[in-house]
Design a protein around this motif. Structure first.
Motif, PDB file in Angstrom:
ATOM      1  N   ALA A 151      26.759  49.739  26.963  1.00 51.89           N
ATOM      2  CA  ALA A 151      25.474  50.263  26.482  1.00 51.89           C
ATOM      3  C   ALA A 151      25.718  51.318  25.418  1.00 51.89           C
ATOM      4  O   ALA A 151      25.091  51.307  24.347  1.00 51.89           O
ATOM      5  N   GLN A 152      26.654  52.205  25.702  1.00 43.52           N
ATOM      6  CA  GLN A 152      26.866  53.310  24.779  1.00 43.52           C
ATOM      7  C   GLN A 152      27.610  52.891  23.516  1.00 43.52           C
ATOM      8  O   GLN A 152      27.204  53.240  22.409  1.00 43.52           O
ATOM      9  N   PHE A 153      28.683  52.114  23.673  1.00 44.65           N
ATOM     10  CA  PHE A 153      29.554  51.875  22.510  1.00 44.65           C
ATOM     11  C   PHE A 153      29.250  50.572  21.770  1.00 44.65           C
ATOM     12  O   PHE A 153      29.610  50.415  20.614  1.00 44.65           O
ATOM     13  N   LYS A 154      28.599  49.594  22.433  1.00 40.11           N
ATOM     14  CA  LYS A 154      28.293  48.327  21.762  1.00 40.11           C
ATOM     15  C   LYS A 154      26.811  48.175  21.457  1.00 40.11           C
ATOM     16  O   LYS A 154      26.405  47.851  20.356  1.00 40.11           O
ATOM     17  N   GLN A 155      26.003  48.425  22.499  1.00 36.96           N
ATOM     18  CA  GLN A 155      24.578  48.131  22.350  1.00 36.96           C
ATOM     19  C   GLN A 155      23.794  49.301  21.748  1.00 36.96           C
ATOM     20  O   GLN A 155      22.659  49.127  21.287  1.00 36.96           O
ATOM     21  N   GLY A 156      24.382  50.492  21.776  1.00 32.76           N
ATOM     22  CA  GLY A 156      23.663  51.664  21.260  1.00 32.76           C
ATOM     23  C   GLY A 156      22.432  52.001  22.079  1.00 32.76           C
ATOM     24  O   GLY A 156      21.370  52.315  21.543  1.00 32.76           O
ATOM     25  N   LYS A 157      22.584  51.936  23.388  1.00 26.50           N
ATOM     26  CA  LYS A 157      21.463  52.186  24.304  1.00 26.50           C
ATOM     27  C   LYS A 157      21.780  53.382  25.188  1.00 26.50           C
ATOM     28  O   LYS A 157      22.933  53.554  25.590  1.00 26.50           O
ATOM     29  N   THR A 158      20.764  54.192  25.520  1.00 20.88           N
ATOM     30  CA  THR A 158      20.978  55.230  26.522  1.00 20.88           C
ATOM     31  C   THR A 158      20.467  54.713  27.855  1.00 20.88           C
ATOM     32  O   THR A 158      19.311  54.300  27.954  1.00 20.88           O
ATOM     33  N   ILE A 159      21.354  54.707  28.846  1.00 26.53           N
ATOM     34  CA  ILE A 159      20.896  54.360  30.197  1.00 26.53           C
ATOM     35  C   ILE A 159      20.340  55.640  30.796  1.00 26.53           C
ATOM     36  O   ILE A 159      21.090  56.519  31.222  1.00 26.53           O
ATOM     37  N   ALA A 160      19.025  55.771  30.747  1.00 21.42           N
ATOM     38  CA  ALA A 160      18.411  57.029  31.150  1.00 21.42           C
ATOM     39  C   ALA A 160      17.036  56.754  31.730  1.00 21.42           C
ATOM     40  O   ALA A 160      16.467  55.687  31.521  1.00 21.42           O
ATOM     41  N   GLY A 161      16.550  57.736  32.474  1.00 23.31           N
ATOM     42  CA  GLY A 161      15.225  57.591  33.049  1.00 23.31           C
ATOM     43  C   GLY A 161      14.536  58.932  33.182  1.00 23.31           C
ATOM     44  O   GLY A 161      15.185  59.959  33.374  1.00 23.31           O
ATOM     45  N   ARG A 162      13.201  58.896  33.026  1.00 25.01           N
ATOM     46  CA  ARG A 162      12.394  60.108  33.182  1.00 25.01           C
ATOM     47  C   ARG A 162      11.529  59.930  34.410  1.00 25.01           C
ATOM     48  O   ARG A 162      10.992  58.844  34.647  1.00 25.01           O
ATOM     49  N   GLY A 163      11.362  60.991  35.182  1.00 20.35           N
ATOM     50  CA  GLY A 163      10.505  60.881  36.355  1.00 20.35           C
ATOM     51  C   GLY A 163       9.631  62.101  36.512  1.00 20.35           C
ATOM     52  O   GLY A 163      10.061  63.229  36.264  1.00 20.35           O
ATOM     53  N   ILE A 164       8.389  61.854  36.895  1.00 23.38           N
ATOM     54  CA  ILE A 164       7.525  62.977  37.259  1.00 23.38           C
ATOM     55  C   ILE A 164       6.751  62.569  38.494  1.00 23.38           C
ATOM     56  O   ILE A 164       6.420  61.391  38.672  1.00 23.38           O
ATOM     57  N   PHE A 165       6.524  63.529  39.355  1.00 19.40           N
ATOM     58  CA  PHE A 165       5.628  63.308  40.489  1.00 19.40           C
ATOM     59  C   PHE A 165       4.616  64.437  40.447  1.00 19.40           C
ATOM     60  O   PHE A 165       4.969  65.599  40.320  1.00 19.40           O
ATOM     61  N   LEU A 166       3.363  64.064  40.512  1.00 17.47           N
ATOM     62  CA  LEU A 166       2.301  65.061  40.392  1.00 17.47           C
ATOM     63  C   LEU A 166       1.300  64.895  41.525  1.00 17.47           C
ATOM     64  O   LEU A 166       0.768  63.806  41.740  1.00 17.47           O
ATOM     65  N   ILE A 167       1.073  65.970  42.253  1.00 18.29           N
ATOM     66  CA  ILE A 167      -0.106  66.024  43.117  1.00 18.29           C
ATOM     67  C   ILE A 167      -1.153  66.731  42.256  1.00 18.29           C
ATOM     68  O   ILE A 167      -0.996  67.915  41.940  1.00 18.29           O
ATOM     69  N   PRO A 168      -2.196  66.015  41.808  1.00 19.27           N
ATOM     70  CA  PRO A 168      -3.129  66.628  40.871  1.00 19.27           C
ATOM     71  C   PRO A 168      -3.946  67.736  41.539  1.00 19.27           C
ATOM     72  O   PRO A 168      -4.100  67.739  42.763  1.00 19.27           O
ATOM     73  N   LEU A 169      -4.453  68.631  40.721  1.00 18.33           N
ATOM     74  CA  LEU A 169      -5.316  69.703  41.224  1.00 18.33           C
ATOM     75  C   LEU A 169      -6.509  69.078  41.929  1.00 18.33           C
ATOM     76  O   LEU A 169      -7.147  68.167  41.413  1.00 18.33           O
ATOM     77  N   SER A 170      -6.768  69.559  43.120  1.00 11.88           N
ATOM     78  CA  SER A 170      -7.939  69.076  43.840  1.00 11.88           C
ATOM     79  C   SER A 170      -9.018  70.133  43.702  1.00 11.88           C
ATOM     80  O   SER A 170      -8.840  71.273  44.121  1.00 11.88           O
ATOM     81  N   SER A 171     -10.134  69.774  43.059  1.00 10.44           N
ATOM     82  CA  SER A 171     -11.148  70.809  42.854  1.00 10.44           C
ATOM     83  C   SER A 171     -11.995  70.955  44.117  1.00 10.44           C
ATOM     84  O   SER A 171     -12.081  70.062  44.949  1.00 10.44           O
ATOM     85  N   VAL A 172     -12.596  72.122  44.227  1.00  9.00           N
ATOM     86  CA  VAL A 172     -13.363  72.452  45.426  1.00  9.00           C
ATOM     87  C   VAL A 172     -14.765  71.880  45.289  1.00  9.00           C
ATOM     88  O   VAL A 172     -15.429  72.078  44.269  1.00  9.00           O
ATOM     89  N   ASP A 173     -15.221  71.166  46.301  1.00  9.91           N
ATOM     90  CA  ASP A 173     -16.583  70.656  46.310  1.00  9.91           C
ATOM     91  C   ASP A 173     -17.553  71.831  46.418  1.00  9.91           C
ATOM     92  O   ASP A 173     -17.486  72.601  47.392  1.00  9.91           O
TER      93      ASP A 173
END
Ligand code: FES
Ligand code: FES
Lengths: 344, 161
Positions: A151-173
């Motif tokens: 991937a790095q030397f032939k294909q020119g690709k980054t083996i990488a990943g991004r991750g996010i986990f979000l508990i969204p704001l819960s507004s008050v009723d």
């Protein structure tokens, strides 16, 4: 002039994490040319096991050996953003972010391997030992290391990943005041047996027994380690520690470890723990995490045990000999309450 | 104040440093000799994480004047392993999950080594007594006690007789 035994109990329904304005965690993963992976995150590990949990979760999701995953939590300035290590949120929030990042990186890894093997990435599987092969044809395989290098030397690709986990704001009723800041709850119940001396007011913890429900236990030994250490801290909060004994008056406050009291290795109580696993639907592999609740039930259980032993209800911590003796005096003597249950 | 030279053996090697006459051994070890094994916890003799062995005796490096160590043999946790082979106590600490944040660990290991060096067959009470001067905030002590007892069991039989 007697020592009274008492038993107390407490149960906890513990929300994993807190949510003041939305609760996100982020993780980034990339492969190195040697086929090993680095996970970058800003969740700090002070000994709670964040690094180990991250390593296990990332390796499992990537499909590579655990030895091939390195976790870098070094720098909250330059690392991806995280809310922090608090409120027992690490395993749940960060674990999910790491899974998301590892899934993305695994996708690129399999794409790169597919290109080398001239097959479809969807037909590839990992063996968890550092190899990728065609489903049903283990001989058509390539190592993760060779894939990373291609991937790095032939294909020119980054083996990488991004991750996010979000508990969204819960507004008050506005009508009901209801909100729902949490998605996962852990549970515990703890029984404490104490002995109270009505002459000195001293409390000794004779033994404790607990059951903890923590979702899927990702690392059993580390969970046990946290529960044991946390229970000690609970005893310490319940009976010993205070920075301001005459709050808000700072006079006579402790100045050093000679005066700031904590139980030592000679003040330990036998403690037996039962772990129950009810995987959380939105937890990483079902995990929730022990965290703060290791200590939480110990405090009310001991307060209840003191009441059970001598009939004194102490409402502010720590439960010092002085407070107990004043309570006994106000009641006109120790008033042992009815004893429940058998031997601990 | 003029610096004074101090020479002592550190984990088996002759070492020398220039120290302020009021410098503690801990300061000289960490700042002068780059031995970051012993930790600076309280600096006043109440936490134990700076523990070292001086001529085989357990001492608090934060309360020991470096100049008083002239000619002595100082052992720190950094010298505990034999090359790549960990000391039985270090292995036992790992196996029994006796460290969480690890800040107390150098002092715990050193206090435990001092104990096993003079008493290879300690009872639980002996172990508690040996680490009573070392504060741990994380483990609740029990895993540390178990690790030290387990390490004692792995010592060669002739040392235990
Ligand atoms: S640093 Fe020496 S005893 Fe705390
Ligand atoms: S492991 Fe953290 S102070 Fe002992």
């Amino acid at each position: 002039m007697a020592r009274f035994r008492g038993r107390g109990m407490a149960s906890v329904n513990y929300p994993i994490g807190m949510n003041l304005g939305g609760d996100p965690s982020q993780a980034l993963i990339h492969s190195n040319p040697d086929g090993k992976f680095t996970v970058a995150l800003s969740a700090i590990d002070l000994g709670q096991g964040m690094k180990q949990v991250t390593r296990q979760v990332a390796a499992e999701t990537l499909g590579v050996p655990i030895e091939d995953v390195y976790v870098d939590t070094a720098d909250s300035d330059t690392g991806p953003h995280d809310m922090g290590s608090f409120a027992s949120r690490g395993t749940h929030r960060m674990g999910n972010a790491v899974i998301a990042a590892a899934r993305e990186a695994r996708g690129v890894l399999l794409e790169a391997a597919a290109e080398e093997l001239e097959v479809n990435a969807a037909d590839l599987v990992t063996d968890g030992k550092g190899n990728i092969h065609v489903k049903g044809a283990p001989s058509r395989s390539i190592t993760v290391r060779a894939t990373a290098q291609a991937a790095q030397f032939k294909q020119g690709k980054t083996i990488a990943g991004r991750g996010i986990f979000l508990i969204p704001l819960s507004s008050v009723d506005p009508e009901t005041g209801e909100m729902n800041p949490n998605t996962a709850f852990a549970h515990a119940c703890l029984v404490a047996d104490v002995e109270v001396d009505d002459e000195t007011g001293e409390v000794s913890v004779l033994g404790m027994s607990s059951a903890y429900e923590l979702g899927r236990v990702i690392n059993p030994k580390m969970v046990e380690q946290q529960l044991v250490g946390g229970a000690w801290m609970g005893i310490s909060h319940a009976l010993y520690e205070t920075p301001e004994p005459y709050y808000p008056n700072p006079d006579h406050g402790p100045r050093d470890f000679n005066e700031y009291l904590m139980p030592g290795p000679g003040d330990l109580a036998p403690y037996s723990i039962t772990i129950l696993e009810r995987p959380a639907p939105d937890g990483p592999f079902g995990g929730k995490g022990p965290g703060e609740m290791c200590a939480n039930p110990v405090l009310p259980a001991i307060a209840n045990a003191v009441y059970n032993a001598v009939g004194v209800r102490v409402n502010d911590l720590p439960i010092t000999p002085e407070k107990i003796l004043r309570g006994i005096r106000a009641n006109g003597g120790a008033k042992p309450q009815a004893r429940r249950g058998g031997a601990l | 104040m003029a610096k004074v030279p101090v020479q002592f053996r550190l984990n088996g090697s002759d070492r020398a440093a220039f120290a302020d006459p009021a410098d503690s051994l801990l300061t000289v070890l960490r700042r002068g000799l780059n031995d970051f094994g012993p930790k600076y916890g309280c600096g006043q003799g109440t936490c134990g994480t700076c523990s070292v062995l001086i001529d085989g005796e357990l001492r608090l490096a934060c309360l020991t004047l470096a100049a008083s160590c002239e000619g002595a043999s100082v052992e720190t946790v950094s010298g505990m392993a034999d090359g790549p082979n960990l000391h039985p106590l270090q292995n036992a600490f790992m196996e029994h999950f006796a460290a969480q944040c690890g800040f107390c660990t150098p002092g715990m290991l050193t206090a435990a080594k001092a104990l096993l060096d003079r008493n290879p067959n300690p009872s639980r009470e002996d172990v508690i007594d040996a680490i009573a001067g070392n504060i741990c905030r994380c483990t609740g002590y029990e895993p540390i006690i178990q690790a030290i007892l387990a390490a004692a069991r792995t010592l060669p039989a002739q040392r235990r007789s």
